[in-house]
Design a protein around this motif. Structure first.
Motif, PDB file in Angstrom:
ATOM      1  N   ARG A 149       1.019  -1.240  -0.137  1.00  0.00           N
ATOM      2  CA  ARG A 149       0.132   0.078   0.135  1.00  0.00           C
ATOM      3  C   ARG A 149       0.950   1.091   0.084  1.00  0.00           C
ATOM      4  O   ARG A 149       1.781   1.343   0.930  1.00  0.00           O
ATOM      5  CB  ARG A 149      -0.898  -0.087   1.158  1.00  0.00           C
TER       6      ARG A 149
ATOM      7  N   ARG B 274       0.046  -6.466   5.199  1.00  0.00           N
ATOM      8  CA  ARG B 274       0.240  -5.218   4.585  1.00  0.00           C
ATOM      9  C   ARG B 274       1.715  -4.970   4.523  1.00  0.00           C
ATOM     10  O   ARG B 274       2.594  -5.361   5.536  1.00  0.00           O
ATOM     11  CB  ARG B 274      -0.525  -4.232   5.284  1.00  0.00           C
TER      12      ARG B 274
ATOM     13  N   ARG C 286       3.398  -1.220   3.981  1.00  0.00           N
ATOM     14  CA  ARG C 286       2.923   0.308   3.710  1.00  0.00           C
ATOM     15  C   ARG C 286       4.418   0.771   3.115  1.00  0.00           C
ATOM     16  O   ARG C 286       5.408   0.503   3.834  1.00  0.00           O
ATOM     17  CB  ARG C 286       2.541   0.825   4.740  1.00  0.00           C
TER      18      ARG C 286
ATOM     19  N   THR D 156      -3.676   6.683   2.205  1.00  0.00           N
ATOM     20  CA  THR D 156      -3.256   5.842   1.205  1.00  0.00           C
ATOM     21  C   THR D 156      -3.877   6.006  -0.140  1.00  0.00           C
ATOM     22  O   THR D 156      -5.201   6.093  -0.475  1.00  0.00           O
ATOM     23  CB  THR D 156      -3.719   4.426   1.818  1.00  0.00           C
TER      24      THR D 156
ATOM     25  N   SER E 240      -3.914   3.347  -3.812  1.00  0.00           N
ATOM     26  CA  SER E 240      -3.780   1.809  -4.394  1.00  0.00           C
ATOM     27  C   SER E 240      -2.844   2.060  -5.498  1.00  0.00           C
ATOM     28  O   SER E 240      -2.648   3.198  -6.053  1.00  0.00           O
ATOM     29  CB  SER E 240      -4.983   1.281  -4.559  1.00  0.00           C
TER      30      SER E 240
END
Length: 257
Positions: A66, A207, A209, A255, A257
């Motif tokens: 992400r 996840r 990030r 965030t 995508s």
């Protein structure tokens, strides 16, 4: 129960490794053909195939990368400075960094069968064992920047295995930025050390990030400004890491995508 959990982890790791190698072998012939087109054009094409590999592999192993853009999608060429917590970092870079770019990579990795060939086509090799090798890699990075290709460097020099958010930065990235007058862009991989810790083979889904911070201009700076510039970048990255460590879900508002 612990034995069952260990078995599941081993099966998952084997599954991820087989997929990693399988997809890599599928794109290898295309990368070989791209290598015939030269270091710049062929290297750029290579990264499109590596990006295809990353777009396939990460979802198949349950890792969701992400992007968090604090830089308002700034355009142009940069010298990316990225924290380094995991062997997974190079794979993440392939997926999220804006093309074209080249990472700086250890020359020893080119000896790995099959993967070493791909590695040579996609990184600026550095031989840290000699001053001549280091100087050669600096010249190649500067040449790439002048060709309009961004460079990615881990300024910590090696994987951070300490309890500190960051280890002290080396001068190389900041010297090149000043010499080429290329803006620095700090990027933080927030979860790669959790997904694949440097010590031990313990890959886990979840996840990953990636935080893109605003670029830091170097226009007009000289080598006399290098220590202050290095400290400025270190402070910016450490502050952001501290924020996202303390408030792990803050990115939900930011965030893309």
């Amino acid at each position: 129960m612990n034995l069952l959990l260990k078995l599941v982890r081993v099966i998952y790791l084997v599954y991820a490794a087989v997929l990693w190698l399988g997809i890599m072998f599928l794109i290898l012939p295309f990368i070989f053909l791209a290598s015939l087109l030269g270091k710049v054009r062929g290297g750029n094409i290579t990264f499109y195939f590596l990006r295809l590999w990353a777009h396939l592999w990460f979802p198949l192993v349950g890792i969701w990368v992400r992007k968090i853009n604090r830089d308002h999608n700034e355009k142009g060429n940069f010298l990316y400075v990225v924290n380094h917590r995991s062997y997974l970092d190079a794979c993440i870079a392939v997926k999220v960094m804006r093309l074209p770019f080249r990472p700086l990579g250890k020359i020893e990795m080119k000896k790995i069968p099959f993967f070493g060939f791909i590695y040579k086509q996609s990184v600026v090799l550095v031989d840290r064992s000699s001053a001549k090798g280091r100087a050669s890699s600096v010249r190649e990075m500067m040449w790439m920047i002048r060709k309009g290709i961004s460079i990615l460097i881990f300024p910590e020099g090696t994987t951070n295995e300490t309890d500190q958010l960051l280890t002290p930065f080396h001068n190389g990235a900041f010297r090149i930025a000043i010499e080429t007058q290329t803006p620095l862009k700090p990027v933080l991989y927030l979860d790669s050390g959790t997904r694949l810790p440097h010590k031990g083979l313990r890959l886990s889904p979840g996840r990953c990030r990636v935080l893109f911070l605003p670029s830091i201009p170097v226009q007009g700076l000289t080598m006399n400004d290098l220590p202050a510039l290095k400290q400025q970048v270190f402070d910016v990255m450490e502050t952001a890491l501290r924020q996202y460590t303390r408030y792990p879900d803050v990115e939900l508002q930011e965030t893309t995508s």
